[in-house]
Write a protein that holds these residues in place. Sequence first.
Motif, PDB file in Angstrom:
ATOM      1  N   MET A   1       0.932  -1.082   0.048  1.00  0.00           N
ATOM      2  CA  MET A   1      -0.182   0.060  -0.127  1.00  0.00           C
ATOM      3  C   MET A   1       0.787   1.219  -0.116  1.00  0.00           C
ATOM      4  O   MET A   1       0.304   2.341  -0.427  1.00  0.00           O
ATOM      5  CB  MET A   1      -0.976   0.018   1.131  1.00  0.00           C
ATOM      6  CG  MET A   1      -2.042  -1.026   1.151  1.00  0.00           C
ATOM      7  SD  MET A   1      -3.107  -0.891  -0.060  1.00  0.00           S
ATOM      8  CE  MET A   1      -3.998   0.467   0.190  1.00  0.00           C
ATOM      9  N   ASP A   2       1.969   1.197   0.545  1.00  0.00           N
ATOM     10  CA  ASP A   2       2.933   2.366   0.595  1.00  0.00           C
ATOM     11  C   ASP A   2       4.386   2.079   0.315  1.00  0.00           C
ATOM     12  O   ASP A   2       5.247   1.368   0.989  1.00  0.00           O
ATOM     13  CB  ASP A   2       2.925   2.804   2.026  1.00  0.00           C
ATOM     14  CG  ASP A   2       3.784   4.245   2.141  1.00  0.00           C
ATOM     15  OD1 ASP A   2       4.104   4.678   3.370  1.00  0.00           O
ATOM     16  OD2 ASP A   2       4.011   4.782   1.046  1.00  0.00           O
ATOM     17  N   PRO A   3       4.884   2.106  -1.042  1.00  0.00           N
ATOM     18  CA  PRO A   3       3.743   2.625  -1.961  1.00  0.00           C
ATOM     19  C   PRO A   3       3.111   1.663  -2.707  1.00  0.00           C
ATOM     20  O   PRO A   3       3.137   0.620  -2.598  1.00  0.00           O
ATOM     21  CB  PRO A   3       5.046   3.117  -3.243  1.00  0.00           C
ATOM     22  CG  PRO A   3       6.292   2.125  -2.969  1.00  0.00           C
ATOM     23  CD  PRO A   3       5.960   1.789  -1.584  1.00  0.00           C
ATOM     24  N   PRO A   4       1.936   2.189  -3.411  1.00  0.00           N
ATOM     25  CA  PRO A   4       0.868   1.215  -4.041  1.00  0.00           C
ATOM     26  C   PRO A   4       1.911   0.350  -5.187  1.00  0.00           C
ATOM     27  O   PRO A   4       2.373   0.869  -5.931  1.00  0.00           O
ATOM     28  CB  PRO A   4      -0.200   2.111  -4.742  1.00  0.00           C
ATOM     29  CG  PRO A   4      -0.062   3.359  -3.818  1.00  0.00           C
ATOM     30  CD  PRO A   4       1.457   3.550  -3.768  1.00  0.00           C
ATOM     31  N   MET A   5       1.736  -0.850  -4.851  1.00  0.00           N
ATOM     32  CA  MET A   5       2.287  -1.817  -5.757  1.00  0.00           C
ATOM     33  C   MET A   5       1.524  -3.239  -6.165  1.00  0.00           C
ATOM     34  O   MET A   5       0.722  -3.434  -5.281  1.00  0.00           O
ATOM     35  CB  MET A   5       3.775  -2.283  -5.119  1.00  0.00           C
ATOM     36  CG  MET A   5       4.675  -1.270  -5.013  1.00  0.00           C
ATOM     37  SD  MET A   5       6.410  -1.852  -4.569  1.00  0.00           S
ATOM     38  CE  MET A   5       7.028  -2.718  -6.000  1.00  0.00           C
ATOM     39  N   MET A   6       1.682  -3.725  -7.409  1.00  0.00           N
ATOM     40  CA  MET A   6       0.913  -4.890  -7.660  1.00  0.00           C
ATOM     41  C   MET A   6       2.092  -5.738  -8.092  1.00  0.00           C
ATOM     42  O   MET A   6       3.104  -5.614  -8.413  1.00  0.00           O
ATOM     43  CB  MET A   6       0.103  -4.824  -8.971  1.00  0.00           C
ATOM     44  CG  MET A   6      -1.166  -3.817  -8.580  1.00  0.00           C
ATOM     45  SD  MET A   6      -2.529  -4.752  -7.504  1.00  0.00           S
ATOM     46  CE  MET A   6      -2.806  -6.378  -8.768  1.00  0.00           C
ATOM     47  N   LEU A   7       1.590  -7.271  -7.719  1.00  0.00           N
ATOM     48  CA  LEU A   7       2.610  -8.454  -8.150  1.00  0.00           C
ATOM     49  C   LEU A   7       1.729  -9.119  -9.319  1.00  0.00           C
ATOM     50  O   LEU A   7       0.731  -9.684  -9.146  1.00  0.00           O
ATOM     51  CB  LEU A   7       2.742  -9.400  -6.852  1.00  0.00           C
ATOM     52  CG  LEU A   7       3.666 -10.472  -7.039  1.00  0.00           C
ATOM     53  CD1 LEU A   7       4.295 -10.750  -5.757  1.00  0.00           C
ATOM     54  CD2 LEU A   7       2.950 -11.639  -7.344  1.00  0.00           C
ATOM     55  N   VAL A   8       2.707  -9.366 -10.320  1.00  0.00           N
ATOM     56  CA  VAL A   8       2.166 -10.355 -11.383  1.00  0.00           C
ATOM     57  C   VAL A   8       3.194 -11.304 -11.890  1.00  0.00           C
ATOM     58  O   VAL A   8       4.334 -10.946 -12.028  1.00  0.00           O
ATOM     59  CB  VAL A   8       1.952  -9.383 -12.544  1.00  0.00           C
ATOM     60  CG1 VAL A   8       1.632 -10.258 -13.859  1.00  0.00           C
ATOM     61  CG2 VAL A   8       0.544  -8.289 -12.254  1.00  0.00           C
ATOM     62  N   CYS A   9       2.662 -12.566 -11.978  1.00  0.00           N
ATOM     63  CA  CYS A   9       3.641 -13.761 -12.283  1.00  0.00           C
ATOM     64  C   CYS A   9       3.258 -14.307 -13.637  1.00  0.00           C
ATOM     65  O   CYS A   9       2.247 -14.478 -13.899  1.00  0.00           O
ATOM     66  CB  CYS A   9       3.543 -14.919 -11.307  1.00  0.00           C
ATOM     67  SG  CYS A   9       3.641 -14.316  -9.486  1.00  0.00           S
ATOM     68  N   LEU A  10       4.191 -14.218 -14.547  1.00  0.00           N
ATOM     69  CA  LEU A  10       4.144 -14.733 -15.907  1.00  0.00           C
ATOM     70  C   LEU A  10       5.008 -15.817 -16.310  1.00  0.00           C
ATOM     71  O   LEU A  10       6.362 -15.691 -16.079  1.00  0.00           O
ATOM     72  CB  LEU A  10       4.032 -13.452 -16.827  1.00  0.00           C
ATOM     73  CG  LEU A  10       3.082 -12.421 -16.813  1.00  0.00           C
ATOM     74  CD1 LEU A  10       3.232 -11.419 -17.830  1.00  0.00           C
ATOM     75  CD2 LEU A  10       1.622 -12.939 -17.207  1.00  0.00           C
ATOM     76  N   ASN A  11       4.636 -16.759 -17.008  1.00  0.00           N
ATOM     77  CA  ASN A  11       5.613 -17.547 -17.524  1.00  0.00           C
ATOM     78  C   ASN A  11       6.651 -16.969 -18.520  1.00  0.00           C
ATOM     79  O   ASN A  11       6.180 -16.229 -19.288  1.00  0.00           O
ATOM     80  CB  ASN A  11       4.777 -18.816 -18.064  1.00  0.00           C
ATOM     81  CG  ASN A  11       5.649 -20.069 -18.475  1.00  0.00           C
ATOM     82  OD1 ASN A  11       6.580 -20.120 -19.220  1.00  0.00           O
ATOM     83  ND2 ASN A  11       5.161 -21.250 -18.013  1.00  0.00           N
ATOM     84  N   ARG A  12       8.022 -17.445 -18.525  1.00  0.00           N
ATOM     85  CA  ARG A  12       8.946 -16.739 -19.392  1.00  0.00           C
ATOM     86  C   ARG A  12       8.675 -17.213 -20.732  1.00  0.00           C
ATOM     87  O   ARG A  12       9.403 -16.719 -21.639  1.00  0.00           O
ATOM     88  CB  ARG A  12      10.204 -17.175 -18.857  1.00  0.00           C
ATOM     89  CG  ARG A  12      10.592 -16.405 -17.617  1.00  0.00           C
ATOM     90  CD  ARG A  12      12.147 -16.454 -17.079  1.00  0.00           C
ATOM     91  NE  ARG A  12      12.631 -17.928 -17.027  1.00  0.00           N
ATOM     92  CZ  ARG A  12      12.594 -18.713 -16.070  1.00  0.00           C
ATOM     93  NH1 ARG A  12      12.015 -18.409 -14.917  1.00  0.00           N
ATOM     94  NH2 ARG A  12      13.083 -19.848 -15.887  1.00  0.00           N
ATOM     95  N   SER A  13       8.010 -18.127 -20.954  1.00  0.00           N
ATOM     96  CA  SER A  13       7.761 -18.630 -22.343  1.00  0.00           C
ATOM     97  C   SER A  13       6.501 -17.563 -23.093  1.00  0.00           C
ATOM     98  O   SER A  13       6.543 -17.886 -24.603  1.00  0.00           O
ATOM     99  CB  SER A  13       7.250 -20.091 -22.448  1.00  0.00           C
ATOM    100  OG  SER A  13       5.989 -20.236 -21.920  1.00  0.00           O
TER     101      SER A  13
ATOM    102  N   ALA B   1       4.718 -14.450 -24.478  1.00  0.00           N
ATOM    103  CA  ALA B   1       5.145 -13.143 -25.447  1.00  0.00           C
ATOM    104  C   ALA B   1       5.016 -11.980 -24.732  1.00  0.00           C
ATOM    105  O   ALA B   1       5.906 -11.219 -24.790  1.00  0.00           O
ATOM    106  CB  ALA B   1       4.452 -13.209 -26.695  1.00  0.00           C
ATOM    107  N   THR B   2       3.922 -11.864 -23.853  1.00  0.00           N
ATOM    108  CA  THR B   2       3.535 -10.737 -22.998  1.00  0.00           C
ATOM    109  C   THR B   2       4.813 -10.630 -22.013  1.00  0.00           C
ATOM    110  O   THR B   2       5.056  -9.462 -21.715  1.00  0.00           O
ATOM    111  CB  THR B   2       2.354 -10.751 -22.435  1.00  0.00           C
ATOM    112  OG1 THR B   2       1.325 -11.144 -23.284  1.00  0.00           O
ATOM    113  CG2 THR B   2       1.889  -9.879 -21.546  1.00  0.00           C
ATOM    114  N   HIS B   3       5.418 -11.732 -21.547  1.00  0.00           N
ATOM    115  CA  HIS B   3       6.198 -11.613 -20.599  1.00  0.00           C
ATOM    116  C   HIS B   3       7.517 -10.915 -21.050  1.00  0.00           C
ATOM    117  O   HIS B   3       8.210  -9.920 -20.568  1.00  0.00           O
ATOM    118  CB  HIS B   3       6.831 -13.031 -20.349  1.00  0.00           C
ATOM    119  CG  HIS B   3       8.195 -13.060 -19.382  1.00  0.00           C
ATOM    120  ND1 HIS B   3       9.419 -13.155 -20.110  1.00  0.00           N
ATOM    121  CD2 HIS B   3       8.502 -13.120 -18.040  1.00  0.00           C
ATOM    122  CE1 HIS B   3      10.411 -13.142 -19.159  1.00  0.00           C
ATOM    123  NE2 HIS B   3       9.687 -13.307 -18.002  1.00  0.00           N
ATOM    124  N   ASP B   4       7.928 -11.263 -22.299  1.00  0.00           N
ATOM    125  CA  ASP B   4       9.012 -10.637 -23.009  1.00  0.00           C
ATOM    126  C   ASP B   4       8.813  -9.140 -23.258  1.00  0.00           C
ATOM    127  O   ASP B   4       9.763  -8.269 -23.369  1.00  0.00           O
ATOM    128  CB  ASP B   4       9.555 -11.341 -24.440  1.00  0.00           C
ATOM    129  CG  ASP B   4       9.873 -12.900 -24.144  1.00  0.00           C
ATOM    130  OD1 ASP B   4       9.893 -13.494 -25.080  1.00  0.00           O
ATOM    131  OD2 ASP B   4      10.319 -12.971 -23.026  1.00  0.00           O
TER     132      ASP B   4
END
Length: 386
Positions: free
Chosen positions: A56-68, A70-73
């Motif tokens: 919350m301080d600072p406001p942050m989000m966590l996102v997990c993506l497979n390294r395969s 295309a959006t990850h890259d």
Amino acid sequence: MKTTDLQAGESPQQLVDQTLFRDVAGHFATGVTVITTTNEGLPTGTTASAVASLSMDPPMMLVCLNRSSATHDQIAASGVFGVNILAQDQGDTASAFARKGTDKFAGIPWAPAGNGVPLIEGSLATIACRVAETTVGGTHTVFMGEVVDAAAFPGEPLTYYRGTFGRFEHGAVEKAYKSLRQHVLQRKTPLSAPLDPQVLAEQLRSRPEYIRQGMVRLESEGLVTRTADGSVLVAPITAELAQGFFAAQAAIEAGVIDTYLPHAREEQIEELRVARAALTAVVGTQASADLAGYLDAVRLFHRRLIGLSPSVQLLGAYEELSTAALWFSILPEGARTEMLDHGNLIELADAVVARDSTAARAAVRRHLDVVAGIAADAITACGGTV
């Protein structure tokens, strides 16, 4: 403990089988998001459920993506990403972004955030982030992003459970309510006869507690009454009550026309054109054999019109006011056709497609007068109540 830290004589603990782990992890119900980014002007995105608020301080989000992925890259290259929390009616969007090797944004409206990431219109909430840190876990990269923009909208979330998109349990409650409402309007339980939650739950393939909740809503609508001993009876409908249902639906349509039609997106107008074409295709062929198709076309047009509003609840309220099931169970065929009143509906469709709010409101009013008059005549013929 790392393998290198093992004491003499110890052996590393065997990890759980991947198939078993996938099955067990699938029992965790989550929301559904589409993670988006843009790099060199090209939008990319993928469906993901491994998303969480991090700080919350600072406001942050966590996102997990497979390294395969295309959006990850592309996120690694651009340093920005968007989190689109999907609403319960966006299952098709979730499926589209879960596929590989396609133009995932085809037919899906979106707008860029201040940092350029695509934000999908109709989402329950959107969050724009810039990457602050990354770390690696197994096959995935964990992107930790600082939130630079966020917005939330009315609606309910899409859920993901054991490989299936859906909604929270209240979806089952809503289904029970709608089934019970149709049952009551079609007079499958006679007037003034008690409604038995146990029997109805079996007939409607629901649960008694859901049926009871539906009864409370129908009581607030005047479609059932509760006696001193707690019994719930099917209530008669008077001309005045019927007029109230029709007028409330007309008020919603008029409000949508005034508030949203002047600012409707072109793709929304195109959807209305398609709905109008479906309506005109069945005009003149609404004999009893094709009545269901005609009703579907009428229902589609009204849904598209109310859908100019971003509020899912408004569409739900409009549909909850429908008493079509009653009229088509008691009216003779000629009166049914007249009540559909396709002339005013076509005029309404023409006015809406032309973005003519004044003409559209007038058509809504004429349609209200026609259907209310037919209903009043039918009720009078039945002795004053139905």
